[in-house]
Motif scaffolding. Structure first.
Motif, PDB file in Angstrom:
ATOM      1  N   LEU A  83       0.832  -1.200   0.000  1.00 55.31           N
ATOM      2  CA  LEU A  83       0.000   0.000   0.000  1.00 55.31           C
ATOM      3  C   LEU A  83       0.870   1.255   0.000  1.00 55.31           C
ATOM      4  O   LEU A  83       0.587   2.212  -0.713  1.00 55.31           O
ATOM      5  N   ASP A  84       1.958   1.236   0.795  1.00 56.26           N
ATOM      6  CA  ASP A  84       2.797   2.421   0.974  1.00 56.26           C
ATOM      7  C   ASP A  84       4.254   2.121   0.675  1.00 56.26           C
ATOM      8  O   ASP A  84       4.720   1.003   0.946  1.00 56.26           O
ATOM      9  N   PHE A 123       6.793   3.015   2.350  1.00 52.80           N
ATOM     10  CA  PHE A 123       7.466   3.491   3.551  1.00 52.80           C
ATOM     11  C   PHE A 123       8.799   2.761   3.727  1.00 52.80           C
ATOM     12  O   PHE A 123       9.102   1.801   3.023  1.00 52.80           O
ATOM     13  N   HIS A 131       4.347  -5.056   5.800  1.00 57.96           N
ATOM     14  CA  HIS A 131       3.620  -3.790   5.900  1.00 57.96           C
ATOM     15  C   HIS A 131       2.213  -3.986   6.438  1.00 57.96           C
ATOM     16  O   HIS A 131       1.357  -4.578   5.793  1.00 57.96           O
ATOM     17  N   HIS A 132       1.979  -3.488   7.645  1.00 57.25           N
ATOM     18  CA  HIS A 132       0.654  -3.511   8.267  1.00 57.25           C
ATOM     19  C   HIS A 132       0.354  -2.104   8.760  1.00 57.25           C
ATOM     20  O   HIS A 132       1.225  -1.251   8.780  1.00 57.25           O
ATOM     21  N   ASP A 133      -0.850  -1.877   9.191  1.00 61.57           N
ATOM     22  CA  ASP A 133      -1.182  -0.585   9.768  1.00 61.57           C
ATOM     23  C   ASP A 133      -0.412  -0.422  11.070  1.00 61.57           C
ATOM     24  O   ASP A 133      -0.347  -1.356  11.885  1.00 61.57           O
TER      25      ASP A 133
END
Lengths: 260, 260, 260, 260, 260, 260
Positions: B44-45, B47, B253-255
């Motif tokens: 998603l990101d 980062f 990658h998780h929230d």
């Protein structure tokens, strides 16, 4: 008999207009300063439900934190919430006054009350603005050094909120900054002041990630729950100053947002 | 061998650049379109953690929804998250491409995937923009008429999120609009389209109240959880189009945000 | 029973919203479109005196040319004229609607009425805007060729004003443009259309000199006197359309400005 | 071992950040202040050739006058010169720092070096900004009174440039202002300070005519040639301060512009 | 022999440039400060008629209140009044200087002369700006307490105007503010200073109503008639300072606006 | 007898006003369109020297490329070059007209003349604007394939300039774009059109480097020398159209800038 003007003058001692932010709208936003006041309804917001409660309880004045008018309206009709509120207040001759960012920033205001409610020690203004009475947006204070999980329980319990949203930076909680309402934009200030933890509200996705990148525990405890603690305090001060007036905290106004 | 350019061309078929919003930054944001690609990491990101995962797994390309560069940087240093990400990608010769609002708006993109994940029927674009292939931000669809509480459980379960925030307008759920990420500003559009319920994220205090005033059930299901469903779908389409490439969904990658 | 909404719909046929200028504020500016109407008060302005007359005569609706709200107010209090007007209307449940620049520009509106009142022949729109029903700000028409002095007497008599201010360009009066209210900024348009004389109001010192330089007779016949003629015409049309409603022209509203 | 940060701190003593213009971008623009430095490459510009030279000579740091990033980039790819430079620096772990308008304005900086190189006497800051250490953009000094032609030869010889462009005001050269780079916009300042001659660069057609109108000899000696003299001076100061580091002036970077 | 520069220097003592408003254009607007002066024409405006009178009477300089150039012209042709004026002045070598808002605000300037002409006593600056010589826009003074009607007669007689426009607030006249020209926007200042009556010009419809709402007698005595009294006073001061120059007040310049 | 207006009408056929850029100022900028014309002076610029030459040769009209008024002046005095020019023209009753960006863009204008002068073949408009008569800023054409050095000699010889400044991209010259005056900002357009070489003027340091990065030979042949070729062509066309008028090209106007 006390008038709206007397209440305005008293609020000026608690949260002087000079302490508000430039863009803000505070003071008498509806009605007349000459009106006599025998009953005041105090609430966080001057929303329709609060206006209805005022008419039902016979209050001649509502005192709120948020302003009745934020975006100046080009019409006053029953098609908008602000229109319905103003029409109701005018119909019943009720005045509306508020102290917003001036109450956020004033000593003893929204953020001092929030910091105290969270049990912080040695509460100080973060980046105080130099003035005869220094003021500023955030407060910071010390907590017993503890794991974040433990502090989350304290926050939830102290504010009475149903849920919290947070990011864990991996640091224990020791130096806590607070900013009731939407203050996440000030997280760098909190960090620069030496805080490891920041309690505020209305935090967005990227702001949680910014906090994680910066190494700051960021807790969103809800706009309502971080600001509403000032309401009974404000009501108490009004009652003490005007013993002949009936000062009531709104019984109907709660956060409309729920957790699931 | 496939190159970054081949991936860009394929993404253009899924989410044409012409469907992005004016202010958005999409496409090749780091690296070289001439680079060969044998392994892609989808997330998603873009980062830091995702960039690190790319280097560790040997991917030459990351494909994300959010752009690597949003606010154009005046320096690329290890003092900022964006600087560290770019430095890492460049050091390892990894390229970064993304499809953001073009993927939100394209048929089969973020919001169609979200609507399908929630089990909506007769999914349609809300206020479609007139073009050879019509597109638009929100989707709407029908659910079995049900109490809000029941629908909340469905949302939580379907998206796998730990918590929801919502306001209950008192209406049963029947016509549902969805807008992954920060789409609460479009709630009037959802209402005008005949919806009783709107699922989005990053909702602020006053927006919950606006929804209540308007008579709309508003559900904040989290920015990550409302947009991330598109990630495996996107990875699947890439894998199908490029069978010789290893396409992986990020495992790390998780929230970062949690509920308490 | 007729409602405010019925009046709004009828006004839309006389002066469609699409004919207003961009910056203008027209339509329902106070109250509720659902309110029943048995008595209407029509006036040029929704000033305090008119609002008072409405309460005294039992009207549920005032219909005016000028808007109740021009500069959107940041408070509604008895310290301003607009605040007192709104408070009074809300207290008595009176609605306020208006047609401003749409009525200036519509065929049969302010400027057609003014041109007719001055006895002009072959009245035409100056620079009509191309639309299914063409419209525009100024009107022009022909007068018997006459010395300016004679036309001044006609204007004063026809409009019933106590005085006129004017500049004499030395030309006889033959082709006359009219623009009720503050239209002196459009004098070049009047000249380009072939007019020798222009009747408007609120003319400033430099504008009189500009007219003299341009060779245009410019007559300031007063904002009130050039626009008020539309009021009884509008009242008549409302009465004809709604015979069951009592439609009254304000008896108390006159120009506050006097000549000495 | 010395780090990038040590170099930054030393540059701050030569050209404090407080002396830069508001719009400028100076300091660490790429890399990490924590990186160790054993070899520095100094050049006027951080262009691709200079970055390549840095990688080829093993420098961990480039120190330049012009900033690596001027217009903040929305992508870092091999399709732009700035993208290729940043990618190369990151790939090789090279940092980039610069001192731009702070070095123009600081005592001992670009313009003092230029004035000295031209052999001016009694060099002073034009319109010095009042600060503990006064600074400013232009310098002025005295030359032996001479015909312009003679001074042109001196300039060309001293700066080593292939050509000059100039306008002859008819005055002999006696009081000379200098502003390396694009300073023609400050010609009135030079004149007000009593100068008859101004040496700068990037002069446009209308500026030559303005100078002629004002009676000022204006000499365009080239952006590169008027600023590059500071480069060996800066390298020398760095070398003296950090004897353990190898400080090299770029051997490949010359003006790309030629005269014919 | 005296030059234009000598006149400029003298005007600077009467109405220093530092007293002008930011947007204003004052001083030498046409011609040359080196030109010798034997005859000066003084007038309120530098309009074409005044320029023609200057050429016919052999004046080398016109001194006016209003500036020759207000909106900077993009061409100087005979198609505009300003173009014709400038062409005429240049053709005859006549210079034009003016003192506008500096003369409005200076002690002894436009508004002091106006206040004296109206016979006011104890004349003071309203809201004086703190400076070595305090100055400001409005003046206020006392009149014998009298009905408004009586004062209107005094104004008309003292200024020699053909007509007045006014609004009657119902108060007798006692404390009078004056602001020559277009000063109605300052009516709140006049009121705050304790005035019951305000004499100015170029008053618009809504401003008359504002005055009525505020309880202020507002008199529009004409832009020309409220400012022109300063012209002979200014001419007299110039004549006294330069006895060898012939100083004439324009005989042809009158208000072009008439009452009917 | 021919008037200024006749010349304006003729220029409109050569370089229609509709072809100018939005910000430009063209046409009659000084004087009167009614003035008779027996002698015209044509020059690139309406500078003081040209105005003086007009008075000395008895011309009633100057026709130039650059506008007399670019920045609208707030005063017309002998302290500025523009003021001195306007005063001189007005004193002698000389009018000034110009065709600027309309002449740059029109077929047969500045850039067609420049392309022809350089001997280019198959001259075309780069990115023509779609209109009944297509027009545009740049021209492109073909040259015999040759080394840059050879083409530089051609340019210098054809334009008669003393020097050139250029950057060598390493490509031979084959497809050449031209843009007289300051057109370096359009170099990407020239490149996109397939050109290897671009002749323009007023090129800045960073623009030479940009050209090198883009692989474009960029030649600065001087603002005067790239635009002045149109002057005799324009004079010739005027002479042909008005055989009874004496049309002269300025003999005194040359570039004030020199090379050393």
């Amino acid at each position: 008999m006390a008038t709206v003007n007397d209440i305005l003058n008293f609020l000026e001692t608690l949260a002087p207009r000079s302490m508000k932010m430039d863009w803000d709208n505070v003071g008498l936003l509806c009605g007349s300063k000459h009106n006599p006041v025998t009953k005041i309804l105090v609430a966080l917001d001057p929303f329709e439900g609060v206006c209805r409660e005022a008419t039902e309880t016979g209050a001649e004045l509502i005192v709120t934190h948020h302003p009745l008018i934020f975006q100046a309206p080009t019409s006053i009709t029953d098609e908008t919430s602000i229109g319905r509120s103003i029409m109701r207040l005018c119909r019943h001759g009720i005045s509306a006054v508020n102290a917003h960012t001036n109450l956020d920033q004033a000593p003893g205001g929204v953020n001092d009350v929030l910091a105290e409610r969270l049990g912080l020690k040695n509460i100080q203004i973060v980046d105080p603005i130099d003035a005869p009475i220094p003021y500023g947006l955030l407060r910071m204070g010390e907590a017993e050094s503890q794991p974040l999980e433990k502090f989350l329980a304290t926050v939830k319990d102290a504010l009475g909120c149903d849920g919290l949203r947070y990011v864990d930076s991996g640091k224990p909680v020791r130096h806590v900054a607070v900013g009731g309402g939407s203050c996440a934009g000030a997280m760098q200030e909190a960090l620069d002041a030496g805080c490891d933890t920041f309690v505020t509200a209305d935090v967005k996705y990227n702001q949680f990630w910014d906090a994680k990148d910066l190494g700051l525990n960021l807790i969103d405890a809800g706009h309502f729950y971080t600001e509403n603690p000032v309401v009974p305090v404000l009501a108490g001060k009004l009652q003490a100053a005007f013993p002949e007036i009936t000062v009531k905290v709104s019984e109907t106004h709660h956060d409309c947002m729920k957790f699931y």
